[in-house]
Design an enzyme around this catalytic site. Structure first.
Site, PDB file in Angstrom:
ATOM      1  N   GLU A  21       0.819  -1.209   0.000  1.00  0.00           N
ATOM      2  CA  GLU A  21       0.000   0.000   0.000  1.00  0.00           C
ATOM      3  C   GLU A  21       0.855   1.263   0.000  1.00  0.00           C
ATOM      4  O   GLU A  21       0.577   2.219  -0.743  1.00  0.00           O
ATOM      5  CB  GLU A  21      -0.934   0.008   1.223  1.00  0.00           C
ATOM      6  CG  GLU A  21      -1.958  -1.111   1.215  1.00  0.00           C
ATOM      7  CD  GLU A  21      -1.490  -2.343   1.979  1.00  0.00           C
ATOM      8  OE1 GLU A  21      -2.321  -2.986   2.635  1.00  0.00           O
ATOM      9  OE2 GLU A  21      -0.271  -2.646   1.912  1.00  0.00           O
TER      10      GLU A  21
ATOM     11  N   CYS B  77      -3.044  -3.814   6.938  1.00  0.00           N
ATOM     12  CA  CYS B  77      -2.679  -4.049   8.335  1.00  0.00           C
ATOM     13  C   CYS B  77      -3.119  -2.868   9.198  1.00  0.00           C
ATOM     14  O   CYS B  77      -3.136  -1.720   8.762  1.00  0.00           O
ATOM     15  CB  CYS B  77      -1.183  -4.295   8.474  1.00  0.00           C
ATOM     16  SG  CYS B  77      -0.137  -2.895   8.013  1.00  0.00           S
TER      17      CYS B  77
ATOM     18  N   ALA C 236      16.345 -42.411 -10.695  1.00  0.00           N
ATOM     19  CA  ALA C 236      17.729 -42.597 -11.131  1.00  0.00           C
ATOM     20  C   ALA C 236      17.926 -44.046 -11.531  1.00  0.00           C
ATOM     21  O   ALA C 236      17.118 -44.926 -11.188  1.00  0.00           O
ATOM     22  CB  ALA C 236      18.714 -42.219 -10.019  1.00  0.00           C
TER      23      ALA C 236
ATOM     24  N   TRP D 217      19.674 -36.310 -17.408  1.00  0.00           N
ATOM     25  CA  TRP D 217      18.511 -35.631 -16.863  1.00  0.00           C
ATOM     26  C   TRP D 217      17.288 -36.459 -17.215  1.00  0.00           C
ATOM     27  O   TRP D 217      17.121 -36.868 -18.366  1.00  0.00           O
ATOM     28  CB  TRP D 217      18.378 -34.233 -17.438  1.00  0.00           C
ATOM     29  CG  TRP D 217      19.486 -33.320 -17.048  1.00  0.00           C
ATOM     30  CD1 TRP D 217      20.565 -32.997 -17.799  1.00  0.00           C
ATOM     31  CD2 TRP D 217      19.614 -32.616 -15.814  1.00  0.00           C
ATOM     32  NE1 TRP D 217      21.367 -32.117 -17.124  1.00  0.00           N
ATOM     33  CE2 TRP D 217      20.806 -31.870 -15.889  1.00  0.00           C
ATOM     34  CE3 TRP D 217      18.852 -32.538 -14.655  1.00  0.00           C
ATOM     35  CZ2 TRP D 217      21.251 -31.061 -14.849  1.00  0.00           C
ATOM     36  CZ3 TRP D 217      19.292 -31.729 -13.623  1.00  0.00           C
ATOM     37  CH2 TRP D 217      20.468 -31.002 -13.718  1.00  0.00           C
TER      38      TRP D 217
END
Length: 370
Positions: free
Chosen positions: A54, A77, A164, A172
């Site tokens: 704000e 707030c 893996a 990858w």
């Protein structure tokens, strides 16, 4: 409600997303000021939580804030923290209307901000873009209500659920587009978490790369004995990205001293038997102010998090490769005898990124799993 309320709130949420991962323990709020159907000010919560959205938007608007409508992604707030209340700033600037999705769940605010605005003669409209805003603030609300961060577990697997080969080769499984998406996910979280086995096997950086970020996420390693290489990437880059080590009470004092000297933050976690109390560990991370944690493995840590019932979101990234039964499974043992005891998740979205499939899931409450 005005016809353009949804449009401007969408813009405020877009701004607020720029703060995700940078504002903890504060929420990542966005704010748009509109006068005469023209945006005159914009802002979002800055790194570390200050200044607030704000005040950023009001500073941009200047005198044009007088009579403007403020679109804010969370109730302003109403308490003094690191900064004065945003309600005071909005009142002093002379805005005529404030639009927000809903009340802040922080008990320090919880409707008081709206009460102060109405008492000052400012019109308050709520109920705008509530679903999108709830998703945006999920981590902050999680920390307020449960005292711990929202935890997302990411698994990158082959089509047959392996992470893996038997020898440990995992680079990858997924393609470059999916890996770039992971960096976006890292950037939107306060912290990235892995287990000690991943660090010893891969020597990762765990930083956000390929995009500019105001600050790097905290890097968390779960390592009961602090038996990590002190000459690896994590140790060398502590000045650039914080490193927190979650360890057990039996971690050697020499290792504690060495890591503290390097600049790491140590988080001692109580034991359950010979293992760390995972639920207590996540609670400690919440006590330290984290609201969103992104866990990238490995399989044993992932199983421990699921067993402790602290996984709130699941990101499953599947590459178009088949490894076979001798490959390493995505998860360690969960010790389940009955399917009814298995954690269950609801599918949120499925999309293709490059040549890979990315699924997003949300945990179902235990009472919904019967």
């Amino acid at each position: 409600m005005c016809p353009d309320d949804e449009h401007y709130m969408d813009r405020a949420l877009e701004l607020g997303r720029r703060g995700l991962g940078n504002t903890w323990p504060n929420p990542a709020v966005g704010c748009v000021l509109v006068r005469d159907n023209r945006i005159v000010g914009e802002g979002w919560t800055q790194p570390g939580g200050t200044p607030h959205a704000e005040t950023q938007a009001l500073a941009m608007a200047g005198t044009l804030a007088q009579g403007a409508t403020a679109y804010v992604t969370l109730e302003p707030c109403a308490h003094h923290g690191k900064t004065p209340p945003c309600t005071d700033a909005l009142i002093d600037a002379g805005v005529s209307r404030v639009v927000a999705p809903f009340d802040d769940r922080d008990p320090r605010v919880a409707g008081q901000g709206f009460d102060q605005l109405r008492a000052a003669g400012i019109e308050v409209t709520t109920g705008i873009a509530t679903l999108a805003a709830a998703e945006h603030h999920a981590g902050f609300f999680h920390s307020i209500e449960l005292g711990r961060p929202l935890l997302t577990l990411k698994l990158a697997t082959s089509l047959d659920g392996r992470i893996a080969t038997a020898s440990g080769d995992s680079q990858w499984i997924t393609g470059p587009e999916a890996r770039a998406h992971v960096h976006n996910l890292r950037a939107s979280n306060d912290a990235v978490m892995v287990g000690a086995g991943t660090v010893r096997a891969d020597d990762p950086l765990l930083t956000v790369r390929g995009r500019n970020v105001p600050k790097q996420p905290v890097r968390i390693v779960v390592t009961r004995r602090l038996d990590l290489p002190r000459d690896g990437n994590l140790a060398h880059t502590i000045p650039d990205a914080p490193l927190w080590l979650c360890h057990g009470e039996d971690a050697p004092s020499e290792a504690r001293h060495a890591w503290q000297t390097l600049g790491a933050k140590l988080v001692q976690v109580p034991p359950i038997g010979r293992q760390l109390d995972i639920a207590a560990m996540i609670q400690a991370l919440g006590d330290a102010g984290l609201t969103r944690v992104f866990c990238e493995g490995g399989g044993e840590l992932a199983a421990s998090l699921l067993h402790a019932d602290v996984v709130d979101r699941l990101e499953l990234h599947m590459g178009g490769v088949i490894i076979g039964a001798e490959g390493r499974p995505a998860l360690g043992a969960l010790g389940l005898d009955r399917l009814s005891d298995a954690p269950r998740f609801a599918l949120r979205s499925v999309r293709q990124i490059g040549d890979d499939v990315v699924q997003s899931w949300s945990r179902l409450p235990r009472q919904s799993q019967a």
